[in-house]
Design a protein around this motif. Structure first.
Motif, PDB file in Angstrom:
ATOM      1  N   LEU A 270       0.801  -1.220   0.000  1.00  0.00           N
ATOM      2  CA  LEU A 270       0.000   0.000   0.000  1.00  0.00           C
ATOM      3  C   LEU A 270       0.835   1.272   0.000  1.00  0.00           C
ATOM      4  O   LEU A 270       0.284   2.367   0.022  1.00  0.00           O
ATOM      5  N   PHE A 271       2.159   1.152  -0.018  1.00  0.00           N
ATOM      6  CA  PHE A 271       3.004   2.343  -0.075  1.00  0.00           C
ATOM      7  C   PHE A 271       2.736   3.145  -1.350  1.00  0.00           C
ATOM      8  O   PHE A 271       2.531   4.362  -1.310  1.00  0.00           O
ATOM      9  N   LEU A 272       2.745   2.463  -2.493  1.00  0.00           N
ATOM     10  CA  LEU A 272       2.535   3.151  -3.767  1.00  0.00           C
ATOM     11  C   LEU A 272       1.145   3.771  -3.856  1.00  0.00           C
ATOM     12  O   LEU A 272       1.016   4.954  -4.215  1.00  0.00           O
ATOM     13  N   PRO A 273       0.054   3.042  -3.538  1.00  0.00           N
ATOM     14  CA  PRO A 273      -1.259   3.697  -3.557  1.00  0.00           C
ATOM     15  C   PRO A 273      -1.348   4.884  -2.611  1.00  0.00           C
ATOM     16  O   PRO A 273      -2.022   5.874  -2.929  1.00  0.00           O
ATOM     17  N   ALA A 274      -0.689   4.799  -1.453  1.00  0.00           N
ATOM     18  CA  ALA A 274      -0.725   5.918  -0.504  1.00  0.00           C
ATOM     19  C   ALA A 274      -0.033   7.149  -1.096  1.00  0.00           C
ATOM     20  O   ALA A 274      -0.538   8.275  -0.967  1.00  0.00           O
ATOM     21  N   LEU A 275       1.097   6.938  -1.753  1.00  0.00           N
ATOM     22  CA  LEU A 275       1.795   8.063  -2.394  1.00  0.00           C
ATOM     23  C   LEU A 275       0.958   8.662  -3.518  1.00  0.00           C
ATOM     24  O   LEU A 275       0.885   9.889  -3.669  1.00  0.00           O
TER      25      LEU A 275
END
Length: 265
Positions: A45-50
């Protein structure tokens, strides 16, 4: 925070469910705890959060640019009334690539529904019908937020499926690499570990506490005292997952280094 925790847990469960199903297994086999599901959801979920933060910043900038001109703001609001048409316009393309559009449609639906709700509730209510207008606004926002919440979980489920199936494909490729540590199991009794490149030997030492030694194994997962093992020739389409409990009669050794990647048999 409760919604965030719910989304993280749901993503962790959904991605694990998709991964294990792609491997021909089921997530209940591993008896994962709530914290396990939460931890498995963090990295993907790091990429979706960014991307979400970037979209919010872009939205703030766009809102400031629009509100600087009354004419520009009026045009934008009139167009935002039709935001709900965006997911509807994508629906006919769903059959072309279902896995992709299952993610795109709910992601487009969320801003489209919010834009529509904002456009229909932006005009100040008349004094004569103030109470009725407020009730209508609340109804519009309540319905929009419910639909957005459903779209959010739909998007999370779709993305979790993509992540889970990707993990399964990576596991199938990496079974004989350093991603799967090499394992040697010693046991007092025969554990009947056979096939997929595994092998067993009788321990000849008279003073040995164990009678059997199993090699050619790779560590798949650990949960409590349960060790989940596969052999180095394991494949999702044809393979066996062994579950071994560490206790006084069973010892598990983890082998590092290049020799641990050898078939050992």
């Amino acid at each position: 925070m409760s919604l965030l925790a719910a989304v993280l847990f749901y993503f962790g469960w959904a991605s694990t469910d998709a991964e294990t199903r792609a491997l021909g297994l089921h997530d209940s086999i591993f008896r994962l705890s709530t914290s396990d599901y939460l931890l498995r959801s963090v990295e993907p979920l790091f990429l979706p959060a960014l991307l979400l933060v970037g979209a919010l910043l872009a939205g703030i900038g766009l809102q400031r640019w629009v509100t600087k001109s009354p004419g520009r703001a009026g045009t934008a609001v009139r167009r935002m009334r039709w935001g709900w048409l965006l997911p509807a316009a994508l629906a006919p393309f769903y059959r072309l690539y279902p896995a992709l559009f299952e993610l795109i449609i709910p992601l487009v639906a969320i801003p489209g529904l919010l834009a529509t709700a904002y456009a229909f509730t932006r005009t100040p209510p008349d004094a004569a019908s103030d109470a009725a207008q407020r009730r209508l606004r609340l109804q519009i926002w309540a319905l929009s937020l419910v639909l957005c919440l459903l779209s959010l979980f739909w998007a999370v489920s779709s993305y979790a499926g993509i992540v889970g199936r990707g993990r399964a494909e990576e596991a199938a490729r990496a079974v004989n690499t350093s991603a799967f540590p090499s394992v040697v199991v010693f046991s007092e009794k025969d554990l009947m570990i056979r096939g997929d490149g595994s092998c067993y030997q009788y321990v000849k030492g008279k003073d040995s506490a164990y009678a059997f030694r199993y090699t050619g194994l790779r560590l798949f997962y650990v949960s409590g005292d349960r060790v989940y093992l596969v052999a180095w020739k394991w494949r999702p389409s044809k393979g066996t997952l062994w579950v071994v409990r560490e206790n006084d009669s069973v010892r598990v050794e983890y082998v590092s280094g290049p020799l641990g990647r050898q078939p050992e048999c």
